[in-house]
Write a protein that holds these residues in place. Structure first.
Motif, PDB file in Angstrom:
ATOM      1  N   PHE A  64      52.894  25.506  38.363  1.00 19.79           N
ATOM      2  CA  PHE A  64      51.714  25.968  37.614  1.00 19.79           C
ATOM      3  C   PHE A  64      50.465  26.024  38.492  1.00 19.79           C
ATOM      4  O   PHE A  64      49.714  27.000  38.469  1.00 19.79           O
ATOM      5  N   SER A  65      50.232  24.976  39.270  1.00 22.56           N
ATOM      6  CA  SER A  65      48.997  24.892  40.057  1.00 22.56           C
ATOM      7  C   SER A  65      48.889  26.004  41.089  1.00 22.56           C
ATOM      8  O   SER A  65      47.782  26.393  41.474  1.00 22.56           O
ATOM      9  N   LEU A  66      50.021  26.530  41.563  1.00 16.90           N
ATOM     10  CA  LEU A  66      49.996  27.608  42.556  1.00 16.90           C
ATOM     11  C   LEU A  66      49.496  28.921  41.952  1.00 16.90           C
ATOM     12  O   LEU A  66      49.002  29.783  42.670  1.00 16.90           O
ATOM     13  N   PHE A  67      49.632  29.060  40.652  1.00 16.74           N
ATOM     14  CA  PHE A  67      49.235  30.301  39.979  1.00 16.74           C
ATOM     15  C   PHE A  67      47.889  30.169  39.262  1.00 16.74           C
ATOM     16  O   PHE A  67      47.245  31.179  38.982  1.00 16.74           O
ATOM     17  N   ASP A  68      47.486  28.949  38.957  1.00 20.26           N
ATOM     18  CA  ASP A  68      46.324  28.738  38.093  1.00 20.26           C
ATOM     19  C   ASP A  68      45.015  29.060  38.807  1.00 20.26           C
ATOM     20  O   ASP A  68      44.688  28.437  39.821  1.00 20.26           O
ATOM     21  N   PRO A  69      44.239  30.012  38.279  1.00 21.04           N
ATOM     22  CA  PRO A  69      42.953  30.352  38.902  1.00 21.04           C
ATOM     23  C   PRO A  69      41.795  29.476  38.425  1.00 21.04           C
ATOM     24  O   PRO A  69      40.687  29.572  38.957  1.00 21.04           O
ATOM     25  N   VAL A  70      42.037  28.618  37.419  1.00 17.55           N
ATOM     26  CA  VAL A  70      40.974  27.783  36.858  1.00 17.55           C
ATOM     27  C   VAL A  70      40.914  26.459  37.611  1.00 17.55           C
ATOM     28  O   VAL A  70      41.943  25.808  37.800  1.00 17.55           O
ATOM     29  N   PRO A  71      39.731  26.031  38.070  1.00 22.96           N
ATOM     30  CA  PRO A  71      39.616  24.748  38.798  1.00 22.96           C
ATOM     31  C   PRO A  71      40.131  23.591  37.964  1.00 22.96           C
ATOM     32  O   PRO A  71      40.024  23.578  36.744  1.00 22.96           O
TER      33      PRO A  71
END
Length: 268
Positions: A243-250
Motif C-alpha cells: 500500500f505505502s508504495l502506491f499511496d500519494p497521501v503523506p
C-alpha cells in the motif's frame, strides 16, 4: 444597513466536517473497471468451444509452468505464461461470481480509486492479481484447472483500504466526511495499524471466512468450482504490504494516529 427585504434567506448550516456524500458514489476509475468486467463477461454468450478457449488462454493454469510436461499443449503458448498473471482476474465463472466481487469492491475500491487516482489504482489491481496468482501457483503447482476471478485484487483493495478506513474522517469511521475527503485522510503506519483493535477485528473475520471456505472446499456457482482462497490471501498480503508504495497521501504522525484512535474509541 441592509433592509430586511434585502437580507439573504436563512440557509441550513452544513453538518460539521462538510457535506456527507453517499458512501457508494463511484469514482470514474472504478466505474470503468466494473464496466470492463461486465463487458468481458459477455464471453458467456460465445459458443462453448470458443468460451472454453478464452478461459484456457486468459485464465491462470498452474500446470502451464510445469517444466516436466514438455509435451503438454495448453492454448496461449509462451505469452500466456506472462499475461495470465493478470488477465485471469478479468474473467468470472458466472453472474453470481462477478456480482459478489463487485459488491465487495464497491466500498473499498471506491475509497482506494479516489485516493490513488486511475493509473495507480489500475496498476495496484494488476499487482495484487499477480500476487494472488503466484500464491495459487505455489500451492497448486500441478493443477490443470484454470483459476479465474477478481477476488485476489478485491482482497488487495480491502487490505489497502483498512490502512486508512478507520482513521477519523474516513469512510468506516464514526465521523465520516464527504467521499473525497474521507479517501484522503492520512493512513496509519503498518505497525500502528496492526495494533488497532478495529483493524485486527477486520483481519480476524476476513481470514476466518477464507479459512472456512478453504477447509470446507465450498463451491461457487453451478459448476461446483471451489474458492481459490490461497490467491485471496496472496492478494490481501500484497495489498497490505505494498500500500505505502502506491499511496500519494503523506503518512499520519504516530501521535496524531493515536489521538484519532482515542477519539473514535470514545464514540463507540
Amino acid at each position: 444597513m441592509d433592509s430586511p427585504q434585502n437580507s439573504p434567506p436563512d440557509v441550513p448550516a452544513e453538518p460539521e466536517g462538510g457535506p456527507r456524500e453517499p458512501i457508494l458514489t463511484l469514482p470514474s476509475a472504478l466505474t470503468a473497471y466494473i464496466i470492463l468486467l461486465a463487458v468481458i463477461h459477455l464471453r458467456i454468450l460465445l459458443p462453448p468451444e470458443l468460451e472454453n478457449w478464452t478461459i484456457d488462454v486468459f485464465g491462470f493454469i498452474p500446470k502451464r509452468y510445469d517444466s516436466s510436461l514438455l509435451n503438454l499443449q495448453i492454448p496461449g503458448g509462451t505469452g500466456a505464461k506472462v499475461w495470465t498473471f493478470v488477465t485471469y482476474s478479468l474473467l468470472h465463472a458466472n453472474l453470481t461470481h462477478l456480482g459478489f466481487n463487485v459488491l465487495w469492491l464497491l466500498p473499498f475500491g471506491s475509497a482506494l480509486a479516489r485516493r490513488f487516482g486511475a493509473v495507480r489504482f489500475y496498476v495496484f489491481l494488476a499487482v495484487t492479481a499477480a500476487a494472488g496468482a503466484l500464491a495459487h501457483l505455489v500451492t497448486h503447482e500441478h493443477a490443470i484447472a484454470p483459476m479465474i476471478g477478481a477476488s485476489a485484487s478485491v482482497s488487495g483493495a480491502m487490505a489497502a483500504a483498512i490502512r486508512f478506513a478507520f482513521v477519523r474522517g474516513s469512510f468506516l469511521s464514526f465521523s465520516r466526511t464527504d467521499a473525497e475527503t474521507a479517501a484522503k485522510v492520512p493512513a496509519l503506519p503498518l505497525s500502528r495499524a496492526l495494533r488497532d483493535g478495529r483493524v485486527l477485528g477486520f483481519l480476524s473475520v476476513w481470514f476466518g471466512v477464507n479459512i472456512i471456505f478453504g477447509i470446507g472446499a465450498i463451491g461457487v456457482g453451478s459448476e461446483g468450482a471451489t474458492v481459490a482462497w490461497q490467491a485471496h490471501i496472496g492478494g490481501f498480503f500484497a495489498g497490505l504490504l505494498l500500500f505505502s508504495l502506491f499511496d500519494p497521501v503523506p503518512r499520519a504522525r504516530g501521535d496524531a494516529a493515536d489521538a484519532s484512535s482515542r477519539d473514535i474509541s470514545n464514540r463507540i
